[in-house]
Design a protein around this motif. Structure first.
Motif, PDB file in Angstrom:
ATOM      1  N   ILE B 359      72.972  24.684  46.280  1.00  0.00           N
ATOM      2  CA  ILE B 359      71.967  24.483  45.205  1.00  0.00           C
ATOM      3  C   ILE B 359      70.684  25.199  45.610  1.00  0.00           C
ATOM      4  N   THR B 360      70.235  26.042  44.724  1.00  0.00           N
ATOM      5  CA  THR B 360      68.952  26.733  44.942  1.00  0.00           C
ATOM      6  C   THR B 360      68.007  26.337  43.807  1.00  0.00           C
ATOM      7  N   HIS B 361      66.704  26.591  44.040  1.00  0.00           N
ATOM      8  CA  HIS B 361      65.762  26.281  42.939  1.00  0.00           C
ATOM      9  C   HIS B 361      64.497  27.120  43.073  1.00  0.00           C
ATOM     10  N   ASP B 362      63.866  27.340  41.968  1.00  0.00           N
ATOM     11  CA  ASP B 362      62.536  27.967  41.935  1.00  0.00           C
ATOM     12  C   ASP B 362      61.533  26.843  42.074  1.00  0.00           C
ATOM     13  N   PHE B 363      60.254  27.260  42.085  1.00  0.00           N
ATOM     14  CA  PHE B 363      59.226  26.237  42.129  1.00  0.00           C
ATOM     15  C   PHE B 363      59.277  25.394  40.855  1.00  0.00           C
ATOM     16  N   LEU B 364      59.240  24.086  41.036  1.00  0.00           N
ATOM     17  CA  LEU B 364      59.312  23.193  39.877  1.00  0.00           C
ATOM     18  C   LEU B 364      57.948  22.527  39.682  1.00  0.00           C
ATOM     19  N   PRO B 365      57.525  22.430  38.438  1.00  0.00           N
ATOM     20  CA  PRO B 365      56.142  21.984  38.176  1.00  0.00           C
ATOM     21  C   PRO B 365      55.984  20.473  38.185  1.00  0.00           C
ATOM     22  N   ILE B 366      54.708  20.096  38.080  1.00  0.00           N
ATOM     23  CA  ILE B 366      54.383  18.676  37.850  1.00  0.00           C
ATOM     24  C   ILE B 366      54.248  18.512  36.347  1.00  0.00           C
ATOM     25  N   ILE B 367      54.948  17.547  35.826  1.00  0.00           N
ATOM     26  CA  ILE B 367      54.917  17.355  34.372  1.00  0.00           C
ATOM     27  C   ILE B 367      54.536  15.908  34.070  1.00  0.00           C
ATOM     28  N   ARG B 368      54.234  15.678  32.773  1.00  0.00           N
ATOM     29  CA  ARG B 368      53.971  14.297  32.357  1.00  0.00           C
ATOM     30  C   ARG B 368      55.276  13.747  31.788  1.00  0.00           C
ATOM     31  N   ALA B 369      55.815  12.694  32.441  1.00  0.00           N
ATOM     32  CA  ALA B 369      57.139  12.182  32.032  1.00  0.00           C
ATOM     33  C   ALA B 369      57.383  10.819  32.696  1.00  0.00           C
ATOM     34  N   ASP B 370      58.553  10.276  32.382  1.00  0.00           N
ATOM     35  CA  ASP B 370      59.009   9.057  33.072  1.00  0.00           C
ATOM     36  C   ASP B 370      59.863   9.523  34.258  1.00  0.00           C
ATOM     37  N   ALA B 371      59.411   9.239  35.489  1.00  0.00           N
ATOM     38  CA  ALA B 371      60.052   9.790  36.681  1.00  0.00           C
ATOM     39  C   ALA B 371      61.505   9.333  36.816  1.00  0.00           C
ATOM     40  N   VAL B 372      61.743   8.058  36.532  1.00  0.00           N
ATOM     41  CA  VAL B 372      63.103   7.524  36.687  1.00  0.00           C
ATOM     42  C   VAL B 372      64.069   8.216  35.720  1.00  0.00           C
ATOM     43  N   LEU B 373      63.617   8.359  34.474  1.00  0.00           N
ATOM     44  CA  LEU B 373      64.492   8.987  33.467  1.00  0.00           C
ATOM     45  C   LEU B 373      64.735  10.457  33.806  1.00  0.00           C
ATOM     46  N   ARG B 395      77.840  26.991  42.688  1.00  0.00           N
ATOM     47  CA  ARG B 395      76.517  27.565  42.981  1.00  0.00           C
ATOM     48  C   ARG B 395      75.609  27.167  41.794  1.00  0.00           C
ATOM     49  N   ILE B 396      74.649  26.412  42.156  1.00  0.00           N
ATOM     50  CA  ILE B 396      73.773  25.887  41.095  1.00  0.00           C
ATOM     51  C   ILE B 396      72.343  26.346  41.380  1.00  0.00           C
ATOM     52  N   HIS B 397      71.687  26.771  40.308  1.00  0.00           N
ATOM     53  CA  HIS B 397      70.280  27.184  40.455  1.00  0.00           C
ATOM     54  C   HIS B 397      69.436  26.448  39.404  1.00  0.00           C
ATOM     55  N   VAL B 398      68.380  25.799  39.918  1.00  0.00           N
ATOM     56  CA  VAL B 398      67.468  25.062  39.022  1.00  0.00           C
ATOM     57  C   VAL B 398      66.150  25.825  38.957  1.00  0.00           C
ATOM     58  N   SER B 399      65.669  26.039  37.727  1.00  0.00           N
ATOM     59  CA  SER B 399      64.373  26.744  37.589  1.00  0.00           C
ATOM     60  C   SER B 399      63.586  26.153  36.408  1.00  0.00           C
TER      61      SER B 399
END
Lengths: 331, 489
Positions: B359-373, B395-399
């Motif tokens: 699993i790879t990923h790019d930088f992921l932002p801070i968002i306004r949301a419900d963390a658990v969900l 092979r999974i990539h999250v961005s």
């Protein structure tokens, strides 16, 4: 928006009202003062026209003056009445005023309201006087207290004669008419009004005595009364000025009115009209003429006094206030 | 009357007024010029008359022929000028007549003096004659001067009057035009402003939801036409709005039904759990106590009961999870998706290790949301990618990227799994829908439905791009300022 429109109309209305009130105030103020009574000495001839018209047309009344006329046969009589305090204002020829000045009488000129060239030499044709030179050795009637005497003298001089060449008969106009009609004199000098009373009319020849020199008909007052009556003088001259405009603008009416007021025949007015020039003025020629007449009086030994500065006998402020353009006297 | 017609008429009247005004101004200007000429003439006469007075004195004293010529020249000039002067009143005519008469008499006196001088060469010795002649000439020349001064004054007064009239005319014209413009502006503007005020009420009423408002239309001008068109427009709008309202009502009904269904599912799953747990427990107990003691069919049946009871328990758990996935914290909080991502990886570490997943990923932002969900949604997506892997190690990539236009974050989870057939895509996010045999890919078919519900509860969307045999990319969006369907259930 409607409110603004109303406001505009109100402003205009207020302005109009103020204008009307202002006009009324201006128009009405002249009659607010109490009428002053004055006596005016006038001659029974055409030169009194402005005074007669001012009275008849209400110009004196409008000026707050209640005028009473005193009629005189000559300016000399009117002058005497003025000096004696019998009248407040008097009409007279410049000749009379020259004499007053030489005698240091307390008389001042406030205006001239007409010029006149109506002095005539009238002669009986049948007596052989068919031209002026034929006067030599004749008895000529003249009122020596009047300008007629001066004009007779000048007439003779222009015809290479002098007063010494004739016999002058002094008298009032009435007396001279009587003398002429009785045949005691064959020539007489005075105005058309009196010439018309000579008999027989068919046997009369006349010559203009002036020789293109106008006589001034002056309006005079007592010098010692000027200071206290300056406003009155302005009002009086203002009324005469109004009459003058009436004469110029309504000549036919003016002629009829003068004839009616004096009881003259309209024919007489018509014959005298071209010889008369109405109009308020105080000009330099008047002083020149008065100087000439003063010298003449001294030459004829009528008056022995030194010739004064005639400008000192003029009060010009009154006419200057009413008709400034007509004042050309240099003082 | 149409506004355009009104303006044309106003312009026409204004033009006519300007022509009249120009005419008036030209007329008074001509008058002023005429009076100026008269003033000039009277000034010349006055000056000549003064000079005559001087020259007559000089001639009388010295009798030079040149002086006589000058005198005659000056009197001729006076005659010319006097004939050019136009009297505008009997008063002025009288003054002119007097001046002419004075001049004639002056010339007569002069002729007389000439004769006398010719006959008497030693005239300078005759002082009495000189004095008398001088006073006679002075009498005429000064009288002429006085008359001309009065004439000049009269003309000057007239000049002042004309100037005053000119000023008054200009003022009157200015006022007239001012008032005309004001009245014109007042009436035209009043009509326009009223019409605009009338028209303005229409959009205001419609804006506040009153589609029944009708703009009053009277008259035949452009505003009336506009009002009429507006009324037509609101009529059309009303029919469209009725359809929209119906749609809105249907949506509300649908949302209500969805809410009722969620509540029912929540209640049902919750209420069913306990008896099912009892069934499962007792069937397990039965299996444990009697397995191998009864015949083969009995063992098979007991095994089926246990298996289905467990499956039903899983179904109910997932149903409960699904029904609760719409409830989020209020208000949303700041959530670091980096942290969420790491937590998910931690939870799935066995599966990741067991399958060799990278699993790879790019930088992921801070968002306004419900963390658990968010954690649950991302976990389902990663779990899905691992589960539906191909023969290759997953092979999974999250961005994540910013979508400035739509003001939202767009997250993606890309894998190299088996992919999805296009015909199956519409059923992908449907609850309990399993696209593949349960034996090969065990599960209840609730994962993607839960993801969809979580993302939509944040006001976002979820969608997929896939190619069978090559893999899939799941996208989900979260608004910068999520409004979401707050606790919609």
């Amino acid at each position: 928006m409607a409110l603004h429109f109303d406001a505009i109309i109100r402003i205009f209305s207020a302005a109009a009202l103020l204008a009307v009130l202002g006009a009324c105030n201006g128009a009405c103020s002249q009659n607010n003062s109490k009428a002053v009574s004055i006596r005016v000495g006038i001659l029974k001839d055409i030169t009194a026209g402005p005074e007669l018209i001012a009275a008849a047309q209400g110009y004196f009344t409008a000026a707050g003056l209640n005028v009473t006329f005193e009629h005189y046969e000559t300016g000399s009589q009117a002058s005497e009445a003025l000096i004696a305090g019998k009248v407040d204002i008097a009409g007279m020829a410049e000749f009379i005023m020259v004499r007053n000045a030489l005698r240091n009488e307390p008389v001042s000129i406030i205006a001239s309201d007409s010029k006149y060239e109506g002095v005539l030499l009238a002669a009986r044709k049948s007596s052989g006087i068919d031209n002026v030179t034929r006067l030599k050795g004749q008895r000529v009637g003249v009122n020596m207290a009047t300008e007629n005497y001066f004009y007779l003298s000048r007439l003779l001089e222009r015809n290479n004669l002098s007063l010494e060449d004739i016999t002058t008969v002094n008298g009032t106009h009435s007396q001279l008419i009587e003398l002429y009609n009785r045949g005691e004199i064959n020539a007489v000098v005075f105005t058309r009004l009196y010439v018309d009373q000579l008999m027989p009319q068919s046997d009369i020849l006349t010559w203009a005595a002036h020789g293109n020199q106008s006589g001034y008909r002056l309006v005079a007052v007592r010098s010692d009364r000027i200071a206290a009556n300056q406003e009155l003088i302005k009002r009086y001259l203002g009324a005469i000025y109004a009459a003058e405009n009436y004469i110029f603008n309504r000549q036919a009416d003016a002629k009829l009115l003068i004839a009616k007021e004096h009881g003259f025949d309209p024919g007489y007015i018509e014959s005298e009209w071209p010889l008369t020039r109405f109009g308020l003025s105080l000009d330099m020629a008047l002083i020149a003429i008065m100087n000439d007449q003063a010298h003449w009086m001294n030459e004829k030994s009528m008056e022995a006094a030194p010739i004064p500065d005639f400008a000192m006998f003029f009060y010009v402020d009154g006419l200057r206030a009413v008709k400034p353009e007509a004042v050309t006297i240099i003082r | 009357m149409r506004v355009r017609t009104r303006y044309y008429i106003s312009t026409l009247i204004g033009t006519l007024m300007v022509i009249v005004a120009v005419g008036i101004v030209i007329y008074w200007n001509d008058q002023a010029m005429h009076v100026q000429e008269q003033l000039h003439l009277t000034e010349n006469i006055q000056q000549d008359a003064q000079e005559i007075a001087y020259l007559s004195n000089a001639y009388l004293l010295f009798q030079f022929p040149t002086q006589l010529e000058l005198l005659q020249s000056k009197t001729a000039a006076i005659s010319d000028n006097l004939s050019s002067v136009k009297a505008d009143s009997p008063y002025e005519q009288n003054l002119i007549d007097n001046a002419i008469s004075n001049q004639e008499k002056f010339l007569a006196i002069l002729a007389e003096i000439q004769s006398y001088v010719a006959a008497n060469p030693s005239v300078e010795n005759n002082l009495a004659y000189i004095r008398n002649s001088w006073s006679r000439m002075q009498g005429q020349s000064q009288a002429m001067v006085t008359d001309i001064i009065q004439l000049h004054f009269s003309v000057h007064r007239k000049s002042d009057e004309i100037r005053q009239i000119n000023n008054n005319v200009m003022l009157a014209l200015f006022l007239f035009f001012g008032i005309l413009i004001m009245i014109n502006a007042f009436f035209i503007n009043r009509r326009i402003l009223r019409s605009i005020a009338n028209l303005k009420k229409g959009p205001e009423a419609v804006g506040s939801g009153n589609l029944d408002y009708i703009i009053p239309v009277t008259g035949k001008d452009e505003f009336t036409e506009l009002g009429r068109e507006f009324n037509k427009m609101t009529e059309n709008l009303k029919s469209v709005t009725v359809s929209t309202a119906e749609l809105h009502a249907a949506n509300q009904k649908l949302a209500e039904a969805d809410r009722q269904l969620s509540m029912f599912a929540n209640a049902a799953s919750h209420d069913l759990r306990e008896p099912l747990r009892m069934v499962a427990s007792f069937s397990q107990l039965l299996e444990k106590k009697y397995k191998g003691k009864l015949d083969e069919d009995a063992d098979k049946y007991i095994n089926l009961i246990v298996g289905n009871a467990e499956r039903m328990q899983s179904l109910i758990d997932d149903l409960l999870a699904y029904s609760r996935s719409g409830f989020h914290v209020e208000p949303f909080e700041e959530v670091s998706m980096e942290t969420v991502f790491r937590e998910v990886c931690e939870r799935l570490k066995d599966e990741i290790a067991g399958t060799g997943t990278i699993i790879t990923h790019d930088f992921l932002p801070i968002i306004r949301a419900d963390a658990v969900l968010m954690l649950r949604a991302l976990q389902h997506l990663l779990d899905n990618s691992i589960k539906f892997r191909s023969k290759e190690p997953p092979r999974i990539h999250v961005s994540a990227r910013e979508d400035e236009r739509n003001l939202e974050w767009v997250f993606s989870v890309k894998d190299n799994g088996i992919g999805i057939e296009p015909k199956q895509l519409p059923h992908l996010f449907v609850l309990f829908k399993q696209l593949y045999p349960r034996e090969k890919y065990p599960g209840t078919g609730t994962g993607l439905a839960i993801v969809k519900k979580i993302i939509e509860s944040h006001g976002g969307r979820v969608y997929v791009e896939s190619e069978p045999g090559k893999g899939s990319t799941f996208f989900f969006t979260v608004p910068f300022k999520p409004g979401g369907k707050a606790n919609a259930g």
